[in-house]
Scaffold this motif. Structure first.
Motif, PDB file in Angstrom:
ATOM      1  N   TRP A 436       0.845  -1.195   0.000  1.00 43.85           N
ATOM      2  CA  TRP A 436       0.000   0.000   0.000  1.00 43.85           C
ATOM      3  C   TRP A 436       0.879   1.243   0.000  1.00 43.85           C
ATOM      4  O   TRP A 436       2.081   1.177   0.316  1.00 43.85           O
ATOM      5  N   ASN A 437       0.299   2.357  -0.353  1.00 46.68           N
ATOM      6  CA  ASN A 437       1.046   3.615  -0.471  1.00 46.68           C
ATOM      7  C   ASN A 437       1.237   4.211   0.926  1.00 46.68           C
ATOM      8  O   ASN A 437       0.311   4.769   1.513  1.00 46.68           O
ATOM      9  N   ARG A 438       2.452   4.121   1.441  1.00 44.80           N
ATOM     10  CA  ARG A 438       2.752   4.615   2.785  1.00 44.80           C
ATOM     11  C   ARG A 438       3.320   6.030   2.773  1.00 44.80           C
ATOM     12  O   ARG A 438       3.533   6.620   3.831  1.00 44.80           O
ATOM     13  N   LYS A 439       3.561   6.584   1.578  1.00 47.69           N
ATOM     14  CA  LYS A 439       4.225   7.887   1.507  1.00 47.69           C
ATOM     15  C   LYS A 439       3.243   9.055   1.514  1.00 47.69           C
ATOM     16  O   LYS A 439       3.512  10.105   2.084  1.00 47.69           O
ATOM     17  N   ASP A 440       2.129   8.898   0.828  1.00 44.36           N
ATOM     18  CA  ASP A 440       1.159   9.988   0.787  1.00 44.36           C
ATOM     19  C   ASP A 440      -0.243   9.408   0.637  1.00 44.36           C
ATOM     20  O   ASP A 440      -0.435   8.203   0.734  1.00 44.36           O
ATOM     21  N   GLN A 441      -1.215  10.282   0.442  1.00 46.57           N
ATOM     22  CA  GLN A 441      -2.612   9.894   0.306  1.00 46.57           C
ATOM     23  C   GLN A 441      -3.173   9.358   1.627  1.00 46.57           C
ATOM     24  O   GLN A 441      -2.569   9.502   2.691  1.00 46.57           O
ATOM     25  N   ALA A 442      -4.303   8.694   1.576  1.00 44.55           N
ATOM     26  CA  ALA A 442      -5.091   8.394   2.772  1.00 44.55           C
ATOM     27  C   ALA A 442      -4.486   7.314   3.668  1.00 44.55           C
ATOM     28  O   ALA A 442      -4.811   7.249   4.856  1.00 44.55           O
ATOM     29  N   LEU A 443      -3.626   6.450   3.132  1.00 45.48           N
ATOM     30  CA  LEU A 443      -3.049   5.365   3.932  1.00 45.48           C
ATOM     31  C   LEU A 443      -1.589   5.614   4.288  1.00 45.48           C
ATOM     32  O   LEU A 443      -0.864   4.688   4.651  1.00 45.48           O
ATOM     33  N   ARG A 444      -1.154   6.859   4.223  1.00 40.25           N
ATOM     34  CA  ARG A 444       0.242   7.170   4.535  1.00 40.25           C
ATOM     35  C   ARG A 444       0.538   6.918   6.009  1.00 40.25           C
ATOM     36  O   ARG A 444      -0.371   6.848   6.847  1.00 40.25           O
ATOM     37  N   ASP A 445       1.824   6.818   6.320  1.00 38.39           N
ATOM     38  CA  ASP A 445       2.234   6.645   7.707  1.00 38.39           C
ATOM     39  C   ASP A 445       1.859   7.869   8.531  1.00 38.39           C
ATOM     40  O   ASP A 445       1.716   8.987   8.000  1.00 38.39           O
ATOM     41  N   GLY A 446       1.726   7.700   9.835  1.00 34.82           N
ATOM     42  CA  GLY A 446       1.347   8.792  10.713  1.00 34.82           C
ATOM     43  C   GLY A 446       2.481   9.774  10.959  1.00 34.82           C
ATOM     44  O   GLY A 446       3.604   9.604  10.471  1.00 34.82           O
ATOM     45  N   TYR A 447       2.186  10.831  11.729  1.00 32.17           N
ATOM     46  CA  TYR A 447       3.201  11.843  12.040  1.00 32.17           C
ATOM     47  C   TYR A 447       4.410  11.228  12.747  1.00 32.17           C
ATOM     48  O   TYR A 447       5.532  11.708  12.617  1.00 32.17           O
ATOM     49  N   ASP A 448       4.161  10.161  13.511  1.00 27.25           N
ATOM     50  CA  ASP A 448       5.261   9.497  14.227  1.00 27.25           C
ATOM     51  C   ASP A 448       5.915   8.409  13.387  1.00 27.25           C
ATOM     52  O   ASP A 448       6.669   7.588  13.906  1.00 27.25           O
ATOM     53  N   GLN A 449       5.604   8.366  12.084  1.00 28.81           N
ATOM     54  CA  GLN A 449       6.159   7.421  11.112  1.00 28.81           C
ATOM     55  C   GLN A 449       5.661   5.987  11.322  1.00 28.81           C
ATOM     56  O   GLN A 449       6.181   5.058  10.708  1.00 28.81           O
ATOM     57  N   ARG A 450       4.670   5.802  12.173  1.00 28.71           N
ATOM     58  CA  ARG A 450       4.105   4.467  12.346  1.00 28.71           C
ATOM     59  C   ARG A 450       3.085   4.200  11.251  1.00 28.71           C
ATOM     60  O   ARG A 450       2.228   5.049  10.970  1.00 28.71           O
ATOM     61  N   PRO A 451       3.115   3.011  10.624  1.00 25.39           N
ATOM     62  CA  PRO A 451       2.189   2.733   9.516  1.00 25.39           C
ATOM     63  C   PRO A 451       0.807   2.330  10.011  1.00 25.39           C
ATOM     64  O   PRO A 451       0.634   1.828  11.130  1.00 25.39           O
ATOM     65  N   ILE A 452      -0.191   2.560   9.169  1.00 22.81           N
ATOM     66  CA  ILE A 452      -1.523   2.002   9.405  1.00 22.81           C
ATOM     67  C   ILE A 452      -1.421   0.489   9.186  1.00 22.81           C
ATOM     68  O   ILE A 452      -0.810   0.040   8.209  1.00 22.81           O
ATOM     69  N   PRO A 453      -2.001  -0.331  10.071  1.00 18.16           N
ATOM     70  CA  PRO A 453      -1.812  -1.798   9.971  1.00 18.16           C
ATOM     71  C   PRO A 453      -2.603  -2.432   8.824  1.00 18.16           C
ATOM     72  O   PRO A 453      -3.421  -3.336   9.030  1.00 18.16           O
ATOM     73  N   VAL A 454      -2.357  -1.979   7.600  1.00 16.32           N
ATOM     74  CA  VAL A 454      -3.075  -2.520   6.436  1.00 16.32           C
ATOM     75  C   VAL A 454      -2.709  -3.981   6.212  1.00 16.32           C
ATOM     76  O   VAL A 454      -3.525  -4.774   5.722  1.00 16.32           O
ATOM     77  N   SER A 455      -1.499  -4.369   6.606  1.00 21.38           N
ATOM     78  CA  SER A 455      -1.054  -5.756   6.394  1.00 21.38           C
ATOM     79  C   SER A 455      -1.860  -6.750   7.231  1.00 21.38           C
ATOM     80  O   SER A 455      -1.816  -7.958   6.965  1.00 21.38           O
ATOM     81  N   GLN A 456      -2.602  -6.261   8.246  1.00 22.42           N
ATOM     82  CA  GLN A 456      -3.417  -7.151   9.079  1.00 22.42           C
ATOM     83  C   GLN A 456      -4.807  -7.381   8.486  1.00 22.42           C
ATOM     84  O   GLN A 456      -5.605  -8.134   9.041  1.00 22.42           O
ATOM     85  N   PHE A 457      -5.084  -6.738   7.368  1.00 16.78           N
ATOM     86  CA  PHE A 457      -6.393  -6.894   6.736  1.00 16.78           C
ATOM     87  C   PHE A 457      -6.536  -8.309   6.163  1.00 16.78           C
ATOM     88  O   PHE A 457      -5.623  -8.840   5.515  1.00 16.78           O
TER      89      PHE A 457
END
Length: 651
Positions: A436-457
């Protein structure tokens, strides 16, 4: 090849004058038989063949001498951008690409734009035309130029930080010449061949090709292309600037070209907020680096402006970006689903208890008062509803479409996208996501650089997305889970699953909560989003001409948001204008792709060197030299042979 004085070519018939003189002399003499000369004539017949060849060769040299002199006085011009054109052009139209990328300096001396102007000034005086017109890419205006020498002083040739649309400019040129009604015309295009300027996906290309193929008097298209790029360019962009609870959050992207992906460098980044500047060292690896910067602001600050910048290089148009910020209002969220259970789940995820910055309501068909987030689960809306929703998106809202849980028989679509068939995962297997796109758009990583857990889907079922979308998350088999289509100032999203445990684990909220939070928060930027534009934007405010630039400050009255980036002020409101994002993409259109778009064009590569001579060269001295060589060769052939000279001496 063309000629400065083409009327002289009518005199080429004089090249036959030596032949006429030869025939006249031959017919003037009468043959008289004389017995005493029979033996002499018999000996002469043995060498008659050689003499005839020599006479014909001398005659040919005389014809070539006259023809060469006439061609020399016609002042021939040689260039690969010109063909055998013996008459003056009725009108020459030059499309002047003034996009931001034309300000790049590949050789650290002259920009593409400066080189193009220099080429025009040195070339056009040698080109035969009756009228010279220029089309400005920034304004789309057509203006007549009296003399090429004035190009440096005309405002329509100055640098801008806008983007170009070459196919629309070509059509404008074709229509202009069609209205003029003249038969012999040409269109020259000066361009750095950046793909974004040529817009390969534009439907206008088909119209351009039809106009050129069907009209017998269609102009010739010639391209003066400069394909060189600056080495090691760096650029900076502002993705968003948000003021939340007295915290200014800047989403920044730094990119570079011409560097190895494993080469890490530190780039000094300056951030200026209303006159206060701070410097940050940003490590850059790869081609792009996204970073979030958070600044605490006084509680009294509700709006402001600023800029981010990096050290200047050979392409200055992408070395600075500008932003404004306002206190955001409460996010409005509307949920639609024919299934009451799904509707309740989506409402709970969209606005969990304790979130005061979001307000959730059921969607019903009425005028939505402001840009909002609409979550739509089920069959696509009716045409009337669709028009209302897309209009809202165009103003800065977002729509998230989720599929129906039953097979659909209708062909309804939104922006060309349809829901496909329901697919089930193989037995003892699940649909999972690893990319998934972790750099920008709606699924990007948070301010603390932690990713949204999309891999757990994980999913048991899914519905295929049929249509052209930009994938933000993909299943292992490359099928999009979440796709987006930009529309105006907002976005239309398509998620091919639902928060139902018989389908997937989306109901857990680990993905849906941050996703809906970001989609909702971005819609609250409508307060400032309408005032964060690209330079030369089609949605330019009506009062743009009255705006005054305050960052960077200037006293010039020639600076305006139609062509210059910066922060502008009108009354008590701030507006930011940045170089269009398309100008950050340095990809060049290939010659093969250009040949498909415009097979009628002649591509003339032009070096970006201000000292280069004209593209058109006068070659009349070559014809003078040819005439002299013919005369010398004729004189040599007319000399008596050495054998005859010796015989005459003995006598």
């Amino acid at each position: 090849m063309a000629f400065t004085t083409p009327w002289m070519l009518w005199l080429l018939g004089l090249a036959a004058l030596p032949i006429l003189i030869h025939l006249f002399n031959k017919w003037r003499h009468r043959s008289v038989k004389w017995a005493a000369l029979e033996f002499v004539l018999k000996a002469a017949r043995e060498t008659k063949g050689k003499k005839k060849i020599l006479q014909y060769l001398i005659l040919a040299l005389r014809v070539l001498t006259v023809a060469s002199l006439i061609l020399a006085f016609s002042r021939p011009l040689m260039s690969s951008i010109m063909k055998w054109n013996t008459s003056d052009m009725d009108e020459l139209v030059v499309i002047m690409d003034r996009s931001a990328s034309m300000n790049a300096k590949p050789n650290q001396m002259a920009s593409h734009r400066e080189s193009a102007i220099n080429q025009m000034q040195t070339t056009l005086p040698s080109v035969p035309y009756r009228r010279l017109s220029f089309i400005d890419s920034a304004s789309g205006k057509i203006f007549e130029v009296e003399t090429p020498e004035s190009l440096q002083e005309i405002s329509y040739t100055k640098s801008t930080e806008t983007e170009s649309n070459i196919p629309s400019l070509i059509l404008k040129g074709i229509n202009h010449l069609k209205e003029a009604g003249t038969p012999n015309n040409e269109i020259w295009i000066t361009s750095d061949m950046q793909t974004s300027s040529w817009v390969p996906d534009s439907p206008l290309w088909q119209t351009v090709r039809q106009q050129l193929d069907q009209d017998a008097r269609a102009p010739q298209i010639k391209i003066l292309a400069s394909r060189q790029r600056p080495k090691g360019n760096r650029g900076v962009q502002i993705n968003s600037s948000t003021l939340k609870q007295n915290k200014l959050i800047l989403d920044i992207t730094i990119q570079r070209d011409g560097a190895l992906s494993n080469n890490v460098e530190e780039i000094p980044l300056q951030i200026n907020i209303a006159g206060t500047t701070s410097e940050h060292q940003v490590p850059l690896s790869g081609n792009t680096n996204n970073l979030i910067k958070v600044f605490d602001l006084p509680a009294s600050v509700s709006q402001g402006y600023g800029s981010v910048s990096i050290p200047t290089d050979d392409y200055t148009s992408d070395d600075a970006a500008f932003f404004i910020f306002d206190q955001s209002p409460t996010a409005q969220i509307y949920v639609y689903s024919a299934d009451s259970g799904q509707r309740q789940i989506l409402q709970n995820i969209a606005a969990p208890q304790g979130f005061k910055t979001r307000k959730v309501s059921n969607y019903n068909f009425k005028a939505i008062p402001q840009p909002s987030l609409v979550i739509w689960q089920g069959a696509f809306p009716s045409e009337e509803q669709k028009a209302q929703l897309l209009n809202m998106v165009q103003q800065g809202g977002n729509i998230l479409f989720l599929p129906p849980t039953q097979e659909q028989t209708t062909n309804s679509n939104v922006l060309g996208v349809q829901w496909g068939k329901i697919e089930e995962a193989p037995t003892d297997s699940l649909f999972t996501v690893k990319k998934w796109n972790r750099k920008d758009q709606a699924l990007r990583d948070g301010y603390d650089q932690r990713p949204i857990p999309v891999s757990q889907f994980e999913a048991i079922k899914r519905v295929s997305i049929n249509g052209k979308v930009t994938p933000l998350a993909e299943y292992d088999d490359k099928t999009p889970l979440l796709g987006v289509i930009p529309h105006g100032m907002g976005n239309v999203y398509f998620l091919n699953n639902v928060p139902d445990y018989t389908w997937s684990n989306l109901g857990d909220g680990q993905i849906m909560i941050p996703l809906l939070f970001r989609l909702a928060e971005s819609t609250t930027d409508y307060v400032s989003k309408g005032r964060q534009l690209s330079t030369g934007d089609a949605q330019m405010p009506h009062d743009a001409e009255l705006m005054r630039r305050i960052e960077p400050s200037t006293t010039s009255n020639q600076v305006n948001p139609f062509k210059d980036s910066g922060v502008y002020q009108f009354d008590n409101e701030y507006y930011s204008f940045n170089t269009p994002k398309s100008e950050y993409d340095a990809t060049l259109i290939s010659e093969e792709e250009l040949g498909k778009l415009l097979p009628q064009a002649t591509d003339q590569n032009v070096s970006t060197n201000l000292d280069q001579t004209s593209l058109v060269k006068e070659i009349w001295p070559l014809f003078i030299l040819l005439a002299l060589l013919c005369l010398l060769l004729e004189a040599f052939l007319c000399l008596p042979s050495l054998k005859k000279t010796k015989t005459a001496t003995r006598s």
